[in-house]
Design an enzyme around this catalytic site. Structure first.
Site, PDB file in Angstrom:
ATOM      1  N   HIS A  37       0.837  -1.208   0.000  1.00 62.02           N
ATOM      2  CA  HIS A  37       0.000   0.000   0.000  1.00 62.02           C
ATOM      3  C   HIS A  37       0.874   1.260   0.000  1.00 62.02           C
ATOM      4  CE1 HIS A  37      -2.852  -2.907   2.035  1.00 62.02           C
ATOM      5  NE2 HIS A  37      -3.603  -2.440   1.056  1.00 62.02           N
ATOM      6  N   LYS A 150      -1.245  -6.425  -8.070  1.00 61.45           N
ATOM      7  CA  LYS A 150      -1.521  -7.670  -7.337  1.00 61.45           C
ATOM      8  C   LYS A 150      -2.958  -8.142  -7.594  1.00 61.45           C
ATOM      9  CE  LYS A 150      -1.764 -10.566  -3.725  1.00 61.45           C
ATOM     10  NZ  LYS A 150      -3.133 -10.401  -3.350  1.00 61.45           N
ATOM     11  N   SER A 186       0.185  -9.216   0.891  1.00 57.38           N
ATOM     12  CA  SER A 186      -1.269  -9.196   0.978  1.00 57.38           C
ATOM     13  C   SER A 186      -1.668  -9.161   2.443  1.00 57.38           C
ATOM     14  CB  SER A 186      -1.837 -10.461   0.322  1.00 57.38           C
ATOM     15  OG  SER A 186      -3.178 -10.651   0.730  1.00 57.38           O
ATOM     16  N   SER A 187      -2.771  -8.503   2.714  1.00 62.97           N
ATOM     17  CA  SER A 187      -3.286  -8.464   4.095  1.00 62.97           C
ATOM     18  C   SER A 187      -3.620  -9.877   4.573  1.00 62.97           C
ATOM     19  CB  SER A 187      -4.544  -7.604   4.166  1.00 62.97           C
ATOM     20  OG  SER A 187      -4.335  -6.406   3.486  1.00 62.97           O
TER      21      SER A 187
END
Ligand code: PAF
Length: 290
Positions: A37, A150, A186-187
């Site tokens: 991010h 992504k 990725s979260s």
């Protein structure tokens, strides 16, 4: 860094940021921020945004019926500290009622790139993404909006939507940020067990090998079938592994020299569904159509 939680204060803050002629960049997020991010903030600036706003909004509209909105990771204090350190100028954090007031009845449906892949796996997901992104663009008046590669299908859906609705925003694609071992950030990675985390980079490795084989002239279908079998052997449950036309997501069964191609994958590892995608080059000398 200014924090806005209602639309009038967002409009006043973005007008002030633009008053001295600066272009506004927007980084839409659902929070739980990682380096991927923060790369979007830097990319928006590098692309000419004199001021950068990030939005943090866990969008209920993009969660499918079987997905647990309440379990989505939230870390407001940590996210704000990261955005401040990344040099973000403004954060837009609307409550759900500000984004979808009672009586709201309009959604944005993008055909074409929404079909298949994540569109099949998560019914209604892209309607939710397109609707919230359309609102974020109109609310902020941003001239540049940065999206990670992504989520390749999301990037194509949002690009198509902005073009089709004549929204004067440039969608800026930003390369996937990876861990040192190749796993795309990725979260969701936080939900991998230690053993799964050790296995997870194999997804990118098998995709890279398959893409190299196809670029060297190997036929697409058997090459992807071998990669899928190798992933199953390693403990993945692959959902899809497909060669597609990059912008439309139309599946390709033969390489094309004239159309950019992408290799897309989704695979479950334990309870975590991992997504990845990489560019796919055509073999040298592949004839174009006609
Ligand atoms: O990629 C995400 O985090 C979300 O889908 C987005 C683009 C912020 C829309 O809610």
């Amino acid at each position: 860094m200014q924090i806005c939680r209602d639309l009038p204060s967002l409009r006043a803050a973005t007008a002030a940021l633009r008053a001295d002629g600066r272009r506004l960049g927007l980084v839409p997020t659902m929070g739980a921020l990682h380096d991927g991010h923060l790369a979007l903030v830097a990319a928006a600036r590098a692309a000419g945004a004199g001021a950068v706003a990030a939005s943090i909004f866990v969008n209920p509209l993009q969660f499918a019926a079987n997905e647990d909105l309440a379990r989505y990771p939230r870390d407001e204090a940590g996210d704000l500290a990261k955005l401040r350190a990344a040099g973000c100028d403004l954060v837009w954090m609307p409550p759900v009622e500000a984004m979808y007031p009672p009586g709201a009845a309009t959604t944005v449906e993008v055909a074409g790139p929404s079909a298949g892949f994540e569109g099949d796996a998560r019914p209604g997901h892209f309607r939710g993404v397109a609707t919230v992104c359309c609102k974020l663009f109109l609310q902020s008046g941003a001239e540049i909006a940065a999206f990670g590669e992504k989520d390749w299908q999301q990037l194509q859906v949002v690009t198509r939507m902005a073009a089709d609705l004549d929204i004067p925003v440039r969608i800026l694609p930003v390369a996937t940020v990876r861990e040192a071992d190749g796993l795309a950030m990725s979260s969701r990675n936080r939900y991998l067990t230690t053993a799964e985390r050790a296995t997870a980079p194999l997804l990118h490795r098998r995709m890279t090998e398959a893409a190299a084989a196809i670029a060297a002239g190997a036929p697409i279908a058997p090459t992807l079938e071998r990669a899928r079998a190798a992933l199953c052997d390693a403990g993945f449950a692959p959902d899809y592994l497909a060669a597609v036309e990059a912008a439309t997501l139309r599946p390709l069964d033969a390489p094309s020299r004239d159309t950019p191609m992408r290799l897309l994958a989704a695979a479950r590892l334990g309870a975590v569904r991992l997504l990845d995608n990489i560019p796919l080059g055509a073999p040298a000398g592949t004839p174009g159509p006609g």
